[in-house]
Motif scaffolding. Structure first.
Motif, short mmCIF file in Angstrom:
data_model
loop_
_atom_site.label_atom_id
_atom_site.label_comp_id
_atom_site.label_asym_id
_atom_site.label_seq_id
_atom_site.Cartn_x
_atom_site.Cartn_y
_atom_site.Cartn_z
N ARG A 78 -60.98 -18.14 9.41
CA ARG A 78 -59.98 -17.85 8.39
C ARG A 78 -60.42 -18.29 7.01
O ARG A 78 -59.74 -18.01 6.04
CB ARG A 78 -58.67 -18.57 8.74
N TRP A 108 -49.32 -27.34 11.82
CA TRP A 108 -50.37 -26.38 12.20
C TRP A 108 -51.71 -27.01 11.85
O TRP A 108 -51.83 -27.69 10.84
CB TRP A 108 -50.15 -25.07 11.40
N GLN A 166 -46.88 -14.08 18.08
CA GLN A 166 -47.42 -13.55 16.83
C GLN A 166 -47.72 -12.06 16.92
O GLN A 166 -47.45 -11.30 16.01
CB GLN A 166 -48.69 -14.32 16.43
N TRP A 192 -46.93 -8.42 9.88
CA TRP A 192 -47.61 -9.42 9.05
C TRP A 192 -48.15 -8.80 7.77
O TRP A 192 -49.35 -8.80 7.52
CB TRP A 192 -48.68 -10.16 9.86
N HIS A 208 -50.68 -10.29 17.09
CA HIS A 208 -51.83 -9.72 16.37
C HIS A 208 -52.64 -8.96 17.41
O HIS A 208 -53.41 -9.56 18.17
CB HIS A 208 -52.68 -10.82 15.72
N GLN A 237 -54.88 -24.46 7.41
CA GLN A 237 -54.24 -24.60 6.10
C GLN A 237 -53.53 -25.96 6.00
O GLN A 237 -52.43 -26.08 5.48
CB GLN A 237 -53.33 -23.39 5.81
N ALA A 243 -60.28 -16.00 3.91
CA ALA A 243 -58.94 -15.63 3.48
C ALA A 243 -58.24 -16.78 2.76
O ALA A 243 -57.39 -16.56 1.91
CB ALA A 243 -58.11 -15.20 4.68
N LYS A 244 -58.61 -18.00 3.11
CA LYS A 244 -57.94 -19.13 2.48
C LYS A 244 -58.12 -19.13 0.97
O LYS A 244 -57.26 -19.57 0.23
CB LYS A 244 -58.45 -20.46 3.06
N GLU A 271 -45.54 -11.85 13.91
CA GLU A 271 -46.62 -11.55 12.94
C GLU A 271 -47.35 -10.27 13.33
O GLU A 271 -48.59 -10.23 13.36
CB GLU A 271 -47.63 -12.71 12.90
N GLU A 277 -45.88 -15.66 3.60
CA GLU A 277 -47.18 -15.54 4.28
C GLU A 277 -47.97 -16.84 4.21
O GLU A 277 -48.66 -17.21 5.16
CB GLU A 277 -47.99 -14.38 3.69
N ASN A 278 -47.91 -17.54 3.09
CA ASN A 278 -48.65 -18.80 2.93
C ASN A 278 -47.85 -19.90 2.24
O ASN A 278 -48.26 -21.06 2.26
CB ASN A 278 -49.92 -18.55 2.10
N ASN A 291 -47.16 -24.41 15.22
CA ASN A 291 -47.90 -23.15 15.29
C ASN A 291 -49.24 -23.39 16.01
O ASN A 291 -49.95 -24.35 15.70
CB ASN A 291 -48.16 -22.68 13.85
N GLU A 292 -49.54 -22.54 16.98
CA GLU A 292 -50.89 -22.46 17.57
C GLU A 292 -51.40 -23.77 18.15
O GLU A 292 -52.52 -24.20 17.86
CB GLU A 292 -51.88 -21.93 16.51
N TRP A 327 -54.39 -9.53 5.99
CA TRP A 327 -55.38 -10.58 6.22
C TRP A 327 -56.51 -10.10 7.14
O TRP A 327 -57.56 -10.71 7.20
CB TRP A 327 -54.70 -11.80 6.85
N LYS A 364 -46.69 -23.32 3.96
CA LYS A 364 -47.65 -24.05 4.79
C LYS A 364 -47.93 -25.43 4.18
O LYS A 364 -47.65 -25.68 3.00
CB LYS A 364 -48.93 -23.22 4.95
N HIS A 399 -42.23 -20.74 7.69
CA HIS A 399 -43.51 -20.73 8.41
C HIS A 399 -44.51 -21.54 7.61
O HIS A 399 -44.77 -21.17 6.48
CB HIS A 399 -43.99 -19.27 8.53
#
Ligand code: XIL
Length: 484
Positions: free
Chosen positions: A11, A124, A244, A314, A246, A127, A14-15, A274, A83-84, A168-169, A322, A87, A120
């Motif tokens: 990721r 996690w 999610q 998403w 995806h 991030q 994308a960050k 998502e 989306e971000n 999350n995750e 993303w 976080k 969201h």
């Protein structure tokens, strides 16, 4: 499943986009302030609402200033997930220093457009600022760092969010726990501790565990299932599981619906949180047709499970997804293309939601006041009774959120309920959950949805809503309940 692993390393590119987003926050806040009057979403959101569900999107602040983006977002969706912006790296970039600019702008935009908000995410491994991941804290200190983060962030948004993805995750694909800093420092108990902290900070938000690759029945989803089951037995406050979703083109798990149902049977809500369906680019008409069928299938799987409360895609447009940043060679995973035109996948979803199969015109604006869909009247059963109490839980400039508790006051179980009231000051409901709404002028009628009609004697259930007000926001003088 053959999904590429989604780890924090993949990721990383994308960050940097998320970092750029921060610089556009001030501009986005201005846009939110000058946006027009609130209006409930039309499009997919309205179709979903007629089924007692929501249809949402991830929303990115840095794009809200683009009119094509905002037009589609506000016309099609009645729920949003930042989306971000909520976080950990965005809200507590350094220890004890909290910033809510981006999240606040999203919430304000959503309130102005009749959209509920899924928060969201609170805990996690990704991030996550390095002061947490590399802080070298012992278990007691990291626990209090985590509790402090949750109490501040969930406390800041108290009463304003429909739900939170609390953790999350936390699992690996083989069903073992992911070795995040929380897991290796605190141990298995950190998840329950996080849910307890979230409940204390915001008692009205639905609290979710959220993860990917848990859409089908497999080792990972079974590990989550076992955790949720244990939480329910132990009284750990969990309200929902977010899948999610995806997905890769052509790989909607055939047991998605059965998997949703087994979670629901534990006594939690479920949601697709998502959704995207990625394909190897370039797209062609065959792939787009498969994608449409995939979106229709996952939408129907949700609708077939009464506790599947809604679906979130998403992102608004392929242009800002993303996916290409993280899955090399893949893209085009969403409902609108790079030019904000509805794709075949859009009609797949709208058809599954019971709407037409025509596409919206690209520039169409949100419908100002969609007429609520009428529900059939059922005559109240004289042998059964209920009462309803109305409570405002939050109020802001021209908007508010309320919760109504329906209690079975009779001696036998009821199978359905209808709550009615008249607003004294012309308030207008923009979004309602856990019920089916019809509002005509001041008069509001809310009926149960399929999963909360049955209430045991002395038992109760709640529904909530957000509404617009101006001039005054009086409480209705009487709120009546009829049981069937
Ligand atoms: C993604 C965002 O879409 C990107 O903008 C960001 O750079 C990385 O995170 N699972 C999640 C989401 O829970 O938060 C992720 O969002 C996608 C995978």
């Amino acid at each position: 499943m053959t999904h590429p692993m989604m780890d924090s390393t993949s990721r990383t590119p994308a960050k940097t986009l998320a970092g750029l987003a921060a610089t556009a926050l001030a501009a986005a806040a201005v846009v939110a302030a000058v946006t027009g009057p609130a209006s409930a979403a039309s499009g997919l959101g309205q179709l979903a609402a007629a089924q007692g569900r929501y249809f949402g999107t991830a929303l990115a602040n840095n794009h809200l200033g683009e009119s094509a983006y905002a037009t589609v977002a506000d016309r099609e969706f009645n729920s949003v997930t930042p989306e971000n912006e909520m976080k950990w790296d965005a809200t507590e970039p350094s220890r004890g220093s909290f910033t809510y600019t981006g999240g606040d702008a999203i919430v304000s935009h959503a309130q102005g457009h009749g959209q509920s908000v899924r928060g969201h995410t609170l805990v996690w491994h990704s991030q996550l600022p390095s002061w947490v991941s590399n802080g070298g804290f012992n278990a007691a200190t990291l626990t209090s760092v985590m509790q402090n983060h949750i109490s501040n962030v969930a406390g800041h948004y108290k009463g304003k969010l429909y739900a939170w993805d609390v953790v999350n995750e936390a699992f690996n694909d083989d069903g073992t726990r992911r070795q995040s800093v929380f897991q290796t420092t605190i141990g298995d108990s950190y998840i329950a501790t996080a849910f307890q902290a979230a409940r204390a900070a915001d008692p009205t938000a639905k609290l979710y565990y959220n993860d990917y690759n848990i859409e089908g029945i497999n080792s990972k989803s079974t590990a989550v299932y076992n955790m949720v089951k244990a939480f329910k037995q132990q009284g750990v406050p969990i309200d929902g599981v977010g899948l999610q979703t995806h997905l890769i083109l052509g790989q909607v798990p055939s047991d998605l619906q059965a998997n949703l149902q087994r979670f629901a049977d534990l006594g939690v809500d479920v949601a697709l949180t998502e959704v995207d369906v990625r394909m190897q680019t370039p797209a062609d008409s065959g792939k787009l047709a498969t994608q449409s069928a995939n979106y229709a299938a996952l939408t129907k799987a949700c609708l077939n499970v009464t506790r599947c409360v809604g679906i979130t895609v998403w992102g608004v447009t392929d242009k800002y997804s993303w996916v290409p940043d993280v899955f090399a060679g893949y893209g085009a995973p969403l409902l609108f293309d790079n030019s904000f035109n509805a794709k075949p996948a859009y009609t797949g979803v709208s058809g599954a939601l019971g709407g037409g199969t025509s596409s919206p015109s690209p520039s169409a604006s949100p419908t100002a006041s969609p007429s609520p869909s009428a529900s059939p009247t059922s005559s109240p059963n004289p042998g059964r009774s209920c009462s309803a109490t109305y409570q405002k839980v939050n109020e802001w400039n021209n908007g508010f959120q309320a919760e109504v508790t329906v209690t079975n006051t009779g001696s036998s179980s009821i199978g359905g309920w209808t709550v009615t009231w008249a607003f004294p000051n012309g308030q207008k409901i923009t979004q309602l959950w856990n019920g089916t709404l019809s509002q005509s002028g001041a008069n509001v009628t809310v009926r149960n949805v399929s999963y909360n009609g049955t209430v045991a004697p002395n038992g109760s259930t709640t529904f909530g809503f957000t509404a617009d007000w101006s001039g005054g926001n009086g409480t209705p003088s009487s709120v009546t309940c009829a049981a069937s």
